[in-house]
Each structure stands twice: as structure tokens, then as C-alpha cells.
Design a protein around this motif. Structure first.
Motif, mmCIF file in Angstrom:
data_model
loop_
_atom_site.group_PDB
_atom_site.id
_atom_site.type_symbol
_atom_site.label_atom_id
_atom_site.label_comp_id
_atom_site.label_asym_id
_atom_site.label_seq_id
_atom_site.Cartn_x
_atom_site.Cartn_y
_atom_site.Cartn_z
ATOM 1 N N ASP A 1 -22.594 -23.528 -52.282
ATOM 2 C CA ASP A 1 -23.664 -22.529 -52.257
ATOM 3 C C ASP A 1 -24.224 -22.417 -50.837
ATOM 4 O O ASP A 1 -24.787 -23.388 -50.310
ATOM 5 C CB ASP A 1 -24.756 -22.925 -53.243
ATOM 6 C CG ASP A 1 -25.870 -21.889 -53.350
ATOM 7 O OD1 ASP A 1 -25.793 -20.849 -52.651
ATOM 8 O OD2 ASP A 1 -26.825 -22.120 -54.126
ATOM 9 N N LYS A 2 -24.103 -21.248 -50.224
ATOM 10 C CA LYS A 2 -24.606 -21.046 -48.856
ATOM 11 C C LYS A 2 -26.120 -21.186 -48.782
ATOM 12 O O LYS A 2 -26.669 -21.453 -47.709
ATOM 13 C CB LYS A 2 -24.192 -19.661 -48.341
ATOM 14 C CG LYS A 2 -22.721 -19.516 -48.032
ATOM 15 C CD LYS A 2 -22.415 -18.175 -47.398
ATOM 16 C CE LYS A 2 -22.622 -17.034 -48.374
ATOM 17 N NZ LYS A 2 -22.187 -15.731 -47.806
ATOM 18 N N ALA B 1 -21.270 -20.553 -43.717
ATOM 19 C CA ALA B 1 -21.161 -19.104 -43.901
ATOM 20 C C ALA B 1 -19.941 -18.560 -43.171
ATOM 21 O O ALA B 1 -19.192 -17.734 -43.713
ATOM 22 C CB ALA B 1 -22.429 -18.410 -43.416
ATOM 23 N N TRP B 2 -19.727 -19.021 -41.927
ATOM 24 C CA TRP B 2 -18.549 -18.578 -41.174
ATOM 25 C C TRP B 2 -17.275 -19.042 -41.866
ATOM 26 O O TRP B 2 -16.293 -18.289 -41.965
ATOM 27 C CB TRP B 2 -18.595 -19.129 -39.755
ATOM 28 C CG TRP B 2 -17.438 -18.681 -38.914
ATOM 29 C CD1 TRP B 2 -17.387 -17.592 -38.097
ATOM 30 C CD2 TRP B 2 -16.134 -19.302 -38.841
ATOM 31 N NE1 TRP B 2 -16.139 -17.491 -37.517
ATOM 32 C CE2 TRP B 2 -15.349 -18.519 -37.953
ATOM 33 C CE3 TRP B 2 -15.562 -20.425 -39.432
ATOM 34 C CZ2 TRP B 2 -14.034 -18.834 -37.647
ATOM 35 C CZ3 TRP B 2 -14.235 -20.736 -39.145
ATOM 36 C CH2 TRP B 2 -13.490 -19.952 -38.262
ATOM 37 N N TYR C 1 -26.396 -25.255 -48.694
ATOM 38 C CA TYR C 1 -25.799 -25.991 -47.582
ATOM 39 C C TYR C 1 -25.671 -25.087 -46.350
ATOM 40 O O TYR C 1 -25.382 -23.904 -46.466
ATOM 41 C CB TYR C 1 -24.408 -26.512 -47.952
ATOM 42 C CG TYR C 1 -24.416 -27.531 -49.079
ATOM 43 C CD1 TYR C 1 -24.862 -28.826 -48.868
ATOM 44 C CD2 TYR C 1 -23.949 -27.184 -50.352
ATOM 45 C CE1 TYR C 1 -24.860 -29.752 -49.891
ATOM 46 C CE2 TYR C 1 -23.938 -28.100 -51.377
ATOM 47 C CZ TYR C 1 -24.394 -29.389 -51.146
ATOM 48 O OH TYR C 1 -24.402 -30.299 -52.162
ATOM 49 N N ASP C 2 -25.876 -25.702 -45.193
ATOM 50 C CA ASP C 2 -25.727 -24.986 -43.923
ATOM 51 C C ASP C 2 -24.366 -25.240 -43.285
ATOM 52 O O ASP C 2 -23.800 -24.359 -42.643
ATOM 53 C CB ASP C 2 -26.820 -25.419 -42.935
ATOM 54 C CG ASP C 2 -28.209 -25.198 -43.486
ATOM 55 O OD1 ASP C 2 -28.627 -24.029 -43.543
ATOM 56 O OD2 ASP C 2 -28.867 -26.188 -43.867
ATOM 57 N N LEU C 3 -23.871 -26.460 -43.458
ATOM 58 C CA LEU C 3 -22.622 -26.880 -42.812
ATOM 59 C C LEU C 3 -21.682 -27.510 -43.820
ATOM 60 O O LEU C 3 -22.109 -28.050 -44.844
ATOM 61 C CB LEU C 3 -22.907 -27.904 -41.716
ATOM 62 C CG LEU C 3 -23.580 -27.445 -40.438
ATOM 63 C CD1 LEU C 3 -24.628 -28.440 -40.024
ATOM 64 C CD2 LEU C 3 -22.549 -27.313 -39.324
ATOM 65 N N ALA C 4 -20.403 -27.458 -43.489
ATOM 66 C CA ALA C 4 -19.390 -28.180 -44.249
ATOM 67 C C ALA C 4 -18.708 -29.165 -43.300
ATOM 68 O O ALA C 4 -18.272 -28.788 -42.212
ATOM 69 C CB ALA C 4 -18.365 -27.221 -44.833
ATOM 70 N N LEU C 5 -18.641 -30.422 -43.699
ATOM 71 C CA LEU C 5 -17.978 -31.463 -42.916
ATOM 72 C C LEU C 5 -16.710 -31.862 -43.660
ATOM 73 O O LEU C 5 -16.775 -32.360 -44.789
ATOM 74 C CB LEU C 5 -18.901 -32.670 -42.733
ATOM 75 C CG LEU C 5 -18.325 -33.935 -42.110
ATOM 76 C CD1 LEU C 5 -17.702 -33.645 -40.765
ATOM 77 C CD2 LEU C 5 -19.404 -35.005 -41.983
ATOM 78 N N ILE C 6 -15.567 -31.627 -43.059
ATOM 79 C CA ILE C 6 -14.279 -31.885 -43.703
ATOM 80 C C ILE C 6 -13.744 -33.230 -43.229
ATOM 81 O O ILE C 6 -13.512 -33.428 -42.032
ATOM 82 C CB ILE C 6 -13.278 -30.759 -43.385
ATOM 83 C CG1 ILE C 6 -13.846 -29.410 -43.842
ATOM 84 C CG2 ILE C 6 -11.937 -31.028 -44.058
ATOM 85 C CD1 ILE C 6 -13.016 -28.213 -43.424
#
Length: 316
Positions: free
Chosen positions: A83-84, A170-171, A87-92
Motif C-alpha cells: 500500500d503506497k 511509488a516509482w 509505505y514510502d520505500l521498498a527494501l529488497i
């Protein structure tokens, strides 16, 4: 007549190799400068840490962990399920990740608050033994120094490993078309700066595989467009794809120097100088923790105090 052709080829090869040596020397030297320290984030952010279902990280850190682990079987589906608004960032992270350095998220948030949308973390593999393993660690740390830390000192994007990276959610949701999408190429084509945080460390038990397939030919096809657009980070990345590995480059220069010595020893002196210079360049790019002799470390050219301090306080 044959001698003239040989000397012309030799001069051209020496000129190109000399330019490459100077380029690597500048990057290697720049990597020793301390990375920019971002001001503390002015607001709170939330980061979803994406891991495969087989990852042991949730069990290792427990329920009281400050990290929000999100498991997935398919990376594309896992990212798009986030959900944007939450969360602001995704850490893979890869399956092989075992420990995260203290304040890792704080360092990521500080950079993100300063406007950095894509961040490459420092992957550090510990626990394996043997010459082959140590050689690969040294090779990867040389890449970190030259093509990540060195790049960012000149305002150029860091090379992206493909994992152990934090990206604006988001990007990512907008640009990730499948689990095999080349995220690095997408970022560079859009001229989005990729930073490298050498003190934000992810410890892994083995080398993490890239989640997507890298196609050098595809990247090279963008050489002329990136030049015309003035996209220097993309152009720099493409040029670095063409540079041989440290071992291959040293072998090439060494063999060429031997051949020129047999043909005309006076013409070989420049090649021996470049070979010696390459040894210095790659030695400068090796971080201090890989130099085992503690007596030599006190006065060696490998010192990187800003990284060593982080390694000492990070549990492994």
C-alpha cells in the motif's frame, strides 16, 4: 613496414589503456573520501522489507523487531501488493541476508528525506572460507570502491547490484513490469540518481543472485542516446560495462608487456609501468578489513576509517 604497423598498434593500445588506468585511479582515490552525511530526516517514513518466504530474517529478529518484513514468492506481485499510503520505500533483500547493520533504516531515511529515490546498500559476505571465496570478496569490494563509492563522489549514480537496495515505492510500482525488469536501467534512463551508502551494511552468508537478468548488449545500445541527452550517469555505467575485470585487465597488460619485452624491451617499459600502476589502483580499492596483517594495517594505503568504525560496531 611491419615494424611501423606494430608501433602504431602499440601506441594506440597504450594510449587507450593509459586513459583507462587514469580513469580507474581517479575513481579509486575518490572512494577514500568520506561519503556525504545527510541531515537527520525531518519526518517519519516507513519501509517495507521484501524477503522471500524461505528467508530466516523474521525468525532471527523476532516479533519485537523494528523491521517490517514482507514475504513474497514473486517479487512483482509482492511489490504491487504494498500500500503506497502505508509505505514510502521498498527494501529488497536476498535469501542469503542474515544481519542488518545498526541504524540501517535511519541512514536510508536520512538519504530519502534529502531527495534520494534509489539507494544501493553495502553487501558484505561473511563466514565462508577458502582462497576462491576471499578472491571473490576482494573483487566485489573493488567494484564497490570503484563503481559505487567512486562514482558517487563525482555526482554520478552508483551501480545497482539488483538486491540489497531501497527504492521509492511509488516509482517502483509504476516502473516494475515484471520480476525480471532491469531496475537499474529504468532508473538510469530516467536520469534518477542512485546513491551508495557504504556504512549501511547487509551481511549475507553467501553471494546474493540478482533478481533480474542483466543484458550488457541492451545497455550498450543506449550509448549514443545517453551521450546526446547528456545523461552522464547512464553513459558512465555503460562505459564501466566495457571495462574488463581486475584480473583480466592485469593479465592482458602483463602478457602484452611480456610480448613487447621480447620484441623491443625499451617499448615495454610503459606497459610495465601501467601494470604496476594497476596493482596500486586495485590495492587502493581494497578496504582495510580484508588486509589480515594488523601490523601492516597501521601504515597501509588500505585504511578506510569511516567504514572500519561501522564494521566494528556491527554484530555479525
Amino acid at each position: 613496414m611491419m615494424d611501423s604497423y606494430i608501433y602504431i598498434i602499440d601506441d594506440l593500445a597504450f594510449f587507450l589503456t593509459g586513459i583507462l588506468f587514469l580513469y580507474l585511479f581517479v575513481l579509486s582515490t575518490a572512494s577514500h573520501f568520506k561519503h556525504i552525511t545527510y541531515p537527520k530526516a525531518q519526518k517519519k517514513y516507513r519501509c517495507a522489507i521484501l524477503i522471500r518466504e524461505s528467508s530466516p530474517l523474521p525468525d532471527l529478529y523476532g516479533k519485537e523487531s523494528p523491521y517490517e518484513f514482507i514475504t513474497y514468492s514473486d517479487l512483482y506481485q509482492g511489490i504491487n501488493s504494498l500500500d503506497k499510503e502505508h509505505y514510502d520505500l521498498a527494501l529488497i533483500l536476498p535469501d542469503t541476508a542474515r544481519t542488518l547493520s545498526p541504524q540501517l533504516l535511519d541512514k536510508i531515511y536520512d538519504a530519502y528525506d534529502a531527495g534520494i529515490q534509489a539507494i544501493q546498500l553495502h553487501t558484505l559476505v561473511k563466514g565462508c572460507k577458502g582462497f576462491r571465496f576471499k578472491f571473490r570478496v576482494m573483487r566485489d569490494e573493488i567494484k564497490n570502491s570503484l563503481y559505487r563509492a567512486g562514482n558517487t563522489q563525482f555526482g554520478l549514480s552508483s551501480n545497482l547490484l539488483g538486491t540489497n537496495m531501497a527504492i521509492d515505492l511509488a516509482w517502483l510500482q509504476k516502473n516494475l513490469k515484471s520480476s525480471k525488469t532491469n531496475i537499474e536501467r529504468k532508473l538510469l534512463r530516467q536520469n534518477i540518481y542512485i546513491d551508495y551508502l557504504p556504512e549501511a551494511i547487509v551481511y549475507c552468508e553467501s553471494y546474493p543472485p540478482s533478481p533480474y537478468r542483466k543484458r550488457p548488449r541492451k545497455m550498450i545500445s543506449y550509448l549514443l542516446p545517453s551521450l546526446l541527452e547528456g545523461n552522464w550517469s547512464f553513459l558512465n555505467r555503460i562505459m564501466q560495462l566495457l571495462i574488463p575485470s581486475p584480473l583480466k585487465l592485469c593479465i592482458f597488460v602483463g602478457i602484452y608487456a611480456l610480448l613487447m619485452t621480447a620484441y623491443n624491451w625499451t617499448s615495454s617499459l610503459g606497459w610495465w609501468s601501467i601494470l604496476f600502476g594497476l596493482f596500486i589502483v586495485y590495492s587502493l580499492a581494497i578496504p582495510d578489513y580484508l588486509v589480515e596483517d594488523k601490523k601492516k594495517k597501521k601504515h597501509s594505503i588500505w585504511r578506510k576509517k569511516h567504514l572500519n568504525s561501522e564494521l566494528k560496531k556491527t554484530p555479525v
